[in-house]
Scaffold this active site. Sequence first.
Site, PDB file in Angstrom:
ATOM      1  CG  ASP A 364      22.851  84.285   0.830  1.00 47.94           C
ATOM      2  OD1 ASP A 364      22.081  84.117  -0.127  1.00 47.94           O
ATOM      3  OD2 ASP A 364      23.888  84.983   0.763  1.00 47.94           O
ATOM      4  CD  GLU A 367      20.767  79.953  -4.256  1.00 51.87           C
ATOM      5  OE1 GLU A 367      21.948  79.773  -3.912  1.00 51.87           O
ATOM      6  OE2 GLU A 367      20.068  80.880  -3.834  1.00 51.87           O
ATOM      7  CG  ASP A 452      22.934  88.972  -4.731  1.00 50.97           C
ATOM      8  OD1 ASP A 452      22.340  89.050  -3.640  1.00 50.97           O
ATOM      9  OD2 ASP A 452      23.967  88.304  -4.899  1.00 50.97           O
TER      10      ASP A 452
HETATM   11  C1  GLC Z   1      24.890  86.772  -1.521  1.00 52.59           C
HETATM   12  C2  GLC Z   1      23.556  87.290  -0.987  1.00 52.59           C
HETATM   13  C3  GLC Z   1      23.740  88.682  -0.444  1.00 52.59           C
HETATM   14  C4  GLC Z   1      24.825  88.658   0.636  1.00 52.59           C
HETATM   15  C5  GLC Z   1      26.124  88.129   0.062  1.00 52.59           C
HETATM   16  C6  GLC Z   1      27.210  87.959   1.122  1.00 52.59           C
HETATM   17  O1  GLC Z   1      25.248  87.490  -2.655  1.00 52.59           O
HETATM   18  O2  GLC Z   1      22.558  87.239  -1.959  1.00 52.59           O
HETATM   19  O3  GLC Z   1      22.530  89.168   0.080  1.00 52.59           O
HETATM   20  O4  GLC Z   1      25.016  89.947   1.138  1.00 52.59           O
HETATM   21  O5  GLC Z   1      25.912  86.860  -0.531  1.00 52.59           O
HETATM   22  O6  GLC Z   1      26.815  87.099   2.117  1.00 52.59           O
END
Ligand code: GLC
Length: 735
Positions: A364, A367, A452
């Site tokens: 995650d 980017e 999200d």
């Molecule tokens: C980001 C991700 C989400 C995750 C959060 C905490 O917002 O997109 O899916 O739960 O970070 O790690």
Amino acid sequence: MTVQTGSADWTRARRKPEDGQTFSDLPDKFAGGSSCHRGKIDSVPISLCRAWTSDDAAPPATPAVVLEPEWSASKRSDLPLGLHWKQVLSGRFEFEFDLPAKVRCLGLGERFSALDLRGATHTLLATDNSDHNESADALYKAIPFLLLYNGDQSHAIFLDSPAPQIWELDTEFQQIGRISLLSRRGWRLYILGPASAPNLVAAYTTLTGRATQPPRWALGHFQSRWSYPDEPTLRQLAVEFRARQIPCDTLVLDIDYMDEYKVFTMSHERFPRFGAMISDLSASNFKLVTIVDPGVKRDNGFPLYKEGERRDMFCRKADGSLFTEQVWPGLSVFPDFLKEATRSWWGEKLKFYTDQGIAGIWNDMNEPAFFGIKQPLNPAAVELPEEQDQLFVHETETGPVGHLEVRNLYGMEMCRATSDGLLKHRPDERPFVLTRAAYAGIQRYAAVWLGDNNSWYEHLRKAVPMLLNMGMSGCAFCGVDIGGFGGHTTPELLVRWYEQGIFYPFFRNHSMMESRSQEPWMFGDAIESKIRHLIETRYRLLPYIETLFYEHRLTGAPLMRPMLWHYPEDKIVGDISDQFMFGKDILVAPVVERSTHTRPVYFPAGRWHPFEGGEVVQGPGYHAINLELGKVPAFAREGAIIPLASIMQSTAEYTGTEVCFHVFGDTAFGAFYEDDGHSFACNRGAFNHWNLTFEEGIFTSTCSRDGYEGYTRQYRVKTHSSEAPVELSLLENDY
Ligand code: GLC
């Protein structure tokens, strides 16, 4: 005035030279070299243009491309689609092409849009933007592949450059498409076609790669939340699923499993017996996936940071100092995943997770996202800043490259490091990696989810065209957060989301910290039993889904397909964004509005059997279809044979589970694929593939490949006509 974003100085990112002028009015200042050749990828004609800004020779084409050396365009404008290009500023190229009104625009990765992307501007720059709404443009993924749909005469454009790109798809209603590429370096541009949409996606995925057969468990149900904070909570979650007989394969740990959000650590306080917990979960057929973000806490007491710094693994600014930014662990540094040495270092480190028995990794914030820099490129910039003015630089084989030139590659290179690392530690296990950021070709390394979203009907509705466009961009293994990530779901919304979500190739319930809990049992018995039924249906679809993944491997076809993929002759389907084909045999028409029980469904020519029985519908045409809450919103195509398994609690039970071939109509055809579900033996021929036919009352299964010993399961056949289903025969391991 000096415009600043983070540490980058933007004074050099020039504005338009004179008021009233557009970039098209500016003269071409291109002084590099370029070439343009015709060729083929598979049977699809292509034109490949290459441009390079230095004295170097043309960058090579990839091996998938067969070029005709004798032809090369004498003018840069001798290209299909009337495409022409020029360099208008040192850091900006402009491309223009014809976009006749009848042509539909699909693909471009993750777009907050209906299926047809026409009439809007699409910025391709990996951005952590959680405002998914009409005004949102750049999102997490940047996949510069556009399909210009026009039946069998379709084309596609793939502008292979990981620098920021802005695609204007006939925004001024003049039947013109424009791409602005903000780059100071070379690029490759492929124009593919004319060909059909399936052939174009096949050619594109020949070029950029396809997903491998996923590990079977990754096709099951994932339960996730930010965060399950400790061992008792996670253990209880597993107990609930099994006690309530709600199928589930995978539990997911978000950032709070770590010690101070330090990657490659685990909180011993909250997970004191991690290893024992994983073995216990595994004894009840659960896998565990953990999140791993790129940010490494800048902390002299953190060995990973110290080692990475010593071995020069992190991104540095042009002045040589380490680039730091705030993310979950606080001030952090960022591995330079564009370097082979960093990728292999990161891959080695993953042993920490594989040793514990973690089954897959969720990448995650890749980017990469920074808390202090929301916009990686100043929106006022009209050209790419000079390299020394970019956020940081990457060390590459050909020397340092400014971050923005290659930003769109960062997330994919992290996934590559992760996937290769998992393979290194478990060489004969199919790796599972999930990612938020992506560039063209990500399908080789990871499944994708779309970040999200919110617990809104609007996001339930948009999930369909967004995922369809991901599939058209080569990403077959995709999904969105079921139930919605942000905000509070409602029981009705959650059920409606599962109705749609059981057809997502990647099938995960995930929600945000402080949002209402949305595990399937949170809203009372009636809702729980509806969700149970839907998840059971997902598991029954497993043989069909594995067969579709096999098809993806052969042809690049996505699992979720726009209606026009299979019905190019039908004039209506091109306008449909709220239904889709799941493979060629199942039409899905989910309810996407609150408090709605009947919706119009468009049926292409033929007869369509409601998935859960009921009156057969005749197409072509719209029909008002009643879809009560909890009903599977799908229809089987008459003429199809669809393999369905019996209900199981986890895919680990699949080996002994009966598979039933459901025959729709008097004459029907289908296919069935099976392998061991976890290793690479399938790539070496260890799989079975059956062609199924039903004609004149006789069901035949012909093995086109019998490379796998198979399972000790039973096979059955069931016919469906407009009358009651009839059992035909029982086939016991008859191959
Ligand atoms: C980001 C991700 C989400 C995750 C959060 C905490 O917002 O997109 O899916 O739960 O970070 O790690």
